[in-house]
Design a protein around this motif. Structure first.
Motif, PDB file in Angstrom:
ATOM      1  N   LYS A   4       0.858  -1.184   0.000  1.00  9.39           N
ATOM      2  CA  LYS A   4       0.000   0.000   0.000  1.00  9.39           C
ATOM      3  C   LYS A   4       0.893   1.231   0.000  1.00  9.39           C
ATOM      4  O   LYS A   4       1.998   1.198   0.556  1.00  9.39           O
ATOM      5  N   ARG A   6       2.033   4.355   1.649  1.00  9.44           N
ATOM      6  CA  ARG A   6       1.952   4.881   3.021  1.00  9.44           C
ATOM      7  C   ARG A   6       2.412   6.337   3.038  1.00  9.44           C
ATOM      8  O   ARG A   6       3.474   6.662   2.514  1.00  9.44           O
ATOM      9  N   ALA A  25      -5.703  14.213   4.542  1.00  8.92           N
ATOM     10  CA  ALA A  25      -5.550  12.848   5.051  1.00  8.92           C
ATOM     11  C   ALA A  25      -6.734  11.983   4.624  1.00  8.92           C
ATOM     12  O   ALA A  25      -6.552  10.844   4.176  1.00  8.92           O
ATOM     13  N   CYS A  26      -7.937  12.532   4.731  1.00  6.45           N
ATOM     14  CA  CYS A  26      -9.123  11.757   4.352  1.00  6.45           C
ATOM     15  C   CYS A  26      -9.142  11.463   2.862  1.00  6.45           C
ATOM     16  O   CYS A  26      -9.491  10.352   2.442  1.00  6.45           O
ATOM     17  N   ARG A  29      -6.757   8.687   2.190  1.00  2.07           N
ATOM     18  CA  ARG A  29      -7.349   7.437   2.678  1.00  2.07           C
ATOM     19  C   ARG A  29      -8.383   6.923   1.669  1.00  2.07           C
ATOM     20  O   ARG A  29      -8.380   5.752   1.289  1.00  2.07           O
ATOM     21  N   ASP A  30      -9.256   7.844   1.215  1.00  2.00           N
ATOM     22  CA  ASP A  30     -10.299   7.438   0.268  1.00  2.00           C
ATOM     23  C   ASP A  30      -9.704   6.929  -1.042  1.00  2.00           C
ATOM     24  O   ASP A  30     -10.339   6.166  -1.765  1.00  2.00           O
ATOM     25  N   GLY A  32      -7.307   4.974  -1.103  1.00  2.00           N
ATOM     26  CA  GLY A  32      -6.753   3.652  -0.826  1.00  2.00           C
ATOM     27  C   GLY A  32      -5.392   3.671  -0.156  1.00  2.00           C
ATOM     28  O   GLY A  32      -4.745   2.641  -0.022  1.00  2.00           O
ATOM     29  N   MET A  33      -4.937   4.840   0.260  1.00  2.47           N
ATOM     30  CA  MET A  33      -3.608   4.901   0.878  1.00  2.47           C
ATOM     31  C   MET A  33      -3.714   4.744   2.403  1.00  2.47           C
ATOM     32  O   MET A  33      -4.765   4.971   2.988  1.00  2.47           O
ATOM     33  N   GLU A  34      -2.595   4.370   3.013  1.00  2.00           N
ATOM     34  CA  GLU A  34      -2.531   4.311   4.473  1.00  2.00           C
ATOM     35  C   GLU A  34      -1.877   5.594   4.963  1.00  2.00           C
ATOM     36  O   GLU A  34      -0.721   5.873   4.643  1.00  2.00           O
ATOM     37  N   VAL A  35      -2.644   6.375   5.705  1.00  2.00           N
ATOM     38  CA  VAL A  35      -2.178   7.679   6.140  1.00  2.00           C
ATOM     39  C   VAL A  35      -1.814   7.631   7.613  1.00  2.00           C
ATOM     40  O   VAL A  35      -2.654   7.307   8.457  1.00  2.00           O
ATOM     41  N   ILE A  36      -0.578   7.919   7.919  1.00  2.00           N
ATOM     42  CA  ILE A  36      -0.176   8.017   9.311  1.00  2.00           C
ATOM     43  C   ILE A  36      -0.271   9.485   9.677  1.00  2.00           C
ATOM     44  O   ILE A  36       0.458  10.332   9.143  1.00  2.00           O
ATOM     45  N   TYR A  37      -1.195   9.796  10.548  1.00  2.00           N
ATOM     46  CA  TYR A  37      -1.470  11.178  10.881  1.00  2.00           C
ATOM     47  C   TYR A  37      -0.909  11.474  12.268  1.00  2.00           C
ATOM     48  O   TYR A  37      -1.249  10.800  13.236  1.00  2.00           O
ATOM     49  N   THR A  38      -0.024  12.473  12.343  1.00  2.00           N
ATOM     50  CA  THR A  38       0.647  12.682  13.627  1.00  2.00           C
ATOM     51  C   THR A  38       0.190  13.936  14.350  1.00  2.00           C
ATOM     52  O   THR A  38       0.622  14.189  15.465  1.00  2.00           O
ATOM     53  N   GLY A  39      -0.665  14.735  13.700  1.00  2.00           N
ATOM     54  CA  GLY A  39      -1.248  15.862  14.414  1.00  2.00           C
ATOM     55  C   GLY A  39      -0.385  17.107  14.448  1.00  2.00           C
ATOM     56  O   GLY A  39       0.571  17.253  13.691  1.00  2.00           O
ATOM     57  N   GLU A  54       7.697   4.424  10.350  1.00  2.00           N
ATOM     58  CA  GLU A  54       6.503   3.984   9.625  1.00  2.00           C
ATOM     59  C   GLU A  54       6.814   3.532   8.202  1.00  2.00           C
ATOM     60  O   GLU A  54       5.923   3.099   7.476  1.00  2.00           O
TER      61      GLU A  54
ATOM     62  N   CYS B  89     -12.570   1.460   0.652  1.00  2.00           N
ATOM     63  CA  CYS B  89     -11.506   1.896  -0.260  1.00  2.00           C
ATOM     64  C   CYS B  89     -10.171   1.237   0.039  1.00  2.00           C
ATOM     65  O   CYS B  89      -9.221   1.414  -0.718  1.00  2.00           O
ATOM     66  N   ALA B  92      -6.584   3.734   5.018  1.00  5.51           N
ATOM     67  CA  ALA B  92      -6.764   3.828   6.463  1.00  5.51           C
ATOM     68  C   ALA B  92      -6.153   5.125   6.966  1.00  5.51           C
ATOM     69  O   ALA B  92      -5.195   5.634   6.383  1.00  5.51           O
ATOM     70  N   LEU B  94      -4.307   6.226  10.251  1.00  7.14           N
ATOM     71  CA  LEU B  94      -3.704   5.657  11.449  1.00  7.14           C
ATOM     72  C   LEU B  94      -3.296   6.827  12.338  1.00  7.14           C
ATOM     73  O   LEU B  94      -2.312   7.511  12.064  1.00  7.14           O
TER      74      LEU B  94
END
Ligand SMILES: Nc1nc2c(ncn2[C@@H]2O[C@H](COP(=O)(O)OP(=O)(O)O)[C@@H](O)[C@H]2O)c(=O)[nH]1
Ligand SMILES: [Mg+2]
Lengths: 130, 337
Positions: A4, A6, A25-26, A29-30, A32-39, A54, B89, B92, B94
């Motif tokens: 995937k 990332r 980020a959304c 994600r939509d 199809g990716m994996e989003v590492i969100y750290t704020g 990651e 989809c 994710a 995370l």
């Protein structure tokens, strides 16, 4: 399980809201990716440590504070030092065209200014990684 | 890919090497079996703790505080934070790292976020193997956070040494839903958000529920089968109750160790892992073997061809000299032939 894309989405610096970063980020994600969100309130060191741990393909930074000319080069430099030279760096913020050019010379990828369509960001990442 | 070299760098706690190795596991790389063989002798010492509970109760906040508390006691910590992939989809978000920043930049800590990737059976395997990789880099504790909803998430917790179930005074409905599942495998319960109204009533209720819901013979309890499960309270965002939680866990784990139950539990876990390994290999082969698919298709519908008889025929084809070479790869070849 397949590979995937990332993406690390982070909001460096001290300015207070991360709505833009969350929207991006959304969208990723939509797609199809994996989003590492750290704020919020990430230091460059924390961002790069997270990118290392990651194993992300992309580091995306949202910089609205006007500090882009310090933050992007600093993160880029740390990424290189940590062996992340090949990781795509992108992001967005209120960044003048001439600064975007300067940053691009340092190895920073495309930067998006407010109002850029989300699908442009998604497509840019997909194309850059393929 | 030079596996020996990679193993060396993992053992030397090089973060990028640990990280790339985890991706190999996640992506089911052909080299991952060799990699796991390579790190095997560095695994088995760390204590593994699962942290689970409904969304938003404060699991990540507790993990954050546990990391800091363990660092203070000079322990090195690995964390795996599992979040669900979207079933629509495949992507994710995370977000557990948001709450795990107290320790900042630290070589004694390694945090990895993981998406469930919609594969129920493979998730627990990928998580355990990831835990092995991180442990091989010299960690004393491995903490695994998941939302305890699906069966596959529950399965992860069969592979840890102790499970912490986190609830909050607002979790009333969640308890009803979880009574039969995760409630049974929890070793310690923490009621977090102790600052919220309704704490006392919730704890009383919880204890009553526990007396009814918990079966007599929970296999890994350290005391007698009727041992009461510890119920602690905490206010994680203020760091309150964390030292008590850690003390309780350490006492619990040393109890398990002394009684020999930890070793027994780990043997069970290994046995289960080996079984999964064999079955996955067989299944992969079965699904990709056209001869068998054809045979089965041909047999279906024939007079007297019962499912049992067809299966026997298929097994005869599956298990022979030729397939042995495919199923048991030589040293150089890896998983997923
Ligand atoms: N009032 C209160 N809020 C808390 C406490 N612990 C965590 N939180 C907050 O609860 C929210 C969810 O926390 P998080 O750790 O992300 O929960 P998780 O989804 O279970 O991992 C965050 O806004 C935390 O700051 C607590 O003890 N009291
Ligand atoms: Mg969490």
């Amino acid at each position: 399980m397949d590979k995937k894309i990332r993406v690390l989405v982070a909001k460096p610096g001290l300015d207070g809201h991360d709505r833009g970063a969350k929207v991006v980020a959304c969208a990723l994600r939509d797609a199809g990716m994996e989003v590492i969100y750290t704020g919020l309130h990430q230091t460059p060191e924390m961002i790069v440590q997270a990118a290392v741990e990651e194993d992300v393909d992309v580091v995306a930074l949202s910089v609205l504070s006007g500090a882009h000319m310090t933050i992007f080069p600093k993160v880029r430099k740390l990424m290189k030092a940590q062996g992340l030279k090949d990781v795509l760096m992108t992001g967005g913020g209120i960044i003048p065209e001439e600064d975007i050019k300067k940053l691009s010379k340092l190895g920073v990828g495309r930067l998006f200014t407010p109002g850029a369509p989300l699908k442009d960001i998604v497509e840019y990442i997909r194309a850059a990684l393929s | 890919m030079d596996i020996n070299n990679l193993v060396k760098r993992i053992v030397a706690a090089d973060k990028l090497s640990i990280s790339r190795a985890i991706s190999m596991i996640e992506n089911n790389s052909p080299d991952s079996d060799n990699l796991l063989d390579g790190i095997h002798k560095y695994v088995g010492r760390a204590l593994r703790i699962g942290v689970t509970g409904p969304p938003g109760v404060g699991k990540s906040t507790i993990v954050n505080e546990l990391i800091a508390a363990l660092r203070k006691r000079d322990k090195r910590v690995g964390v795996i934070a599992v979040d669900p992939s979207s079933i629509f989809c495949g992507g994710a978000i995370l977000g557990d790292r948001i709450r795990m920043q107290k320790i900042g930049v630290d070589n004694g800590v390694f945090i990895r976020s993981m998406a469930t990737r919609g594969c129920s059976g493979g998730l627990s395997r990928a998580t355990v193997e990831t835990a092995d990789i991180i442990e091989a880099s010299g960690k004393d504790y491995i903490i695994i956070e998941t939302v305890g909803v699906g069966q596959s998430e529950v399965e992860i917790f069969r592979s840890v040494d102790a499970v912490v179930l986190v609830l909050s005074p607002e979790s009333g409905d969640a308890i009803q839903a979880m009574k039969a599942g995760i409630m049974e495998i929890a070793d310690v319960i923490v009621v977090n958000k102790a600052d919220r109204p309704g704490l006392d009533a919730f704890v009383t209720n919880l204890k009553n529920t526990l007396e009814l819901a918990r079966p007599q013979s929970v296999p890994h309890l350290c005391g007698s089968s009727k041992a009461k499960i510890p119920v602690l309270t905490a206010q994680a965002n203020a760091g309150i109750g964390i030292a008590e939680l850690l003390d309780t866990l350490e006492k619990y784990l040393s109890g398990l160790k002394e009684s020999g139950k930890l070793a027994q539990r780990r043997r069970d876990v290994l046995r289960e892992r080996i079984k999964t390994h064999i079955l996955t290999r067989l299944e992969e082969h079965l699904l990709s073997d056209k001869k068998i698919t054809k045979l089965v298709d041909n047999e279906i519908g024939k007079a007297g061809a019962t499912p049992g008889k067809i299966a026997q025929k298929a097994l005869r084809v599956l298990i022979n000299r030729k397939t042995r070479k495919v199923l048991i790869p030589s040293k150089k070849r890896g998983r997923g032939v």
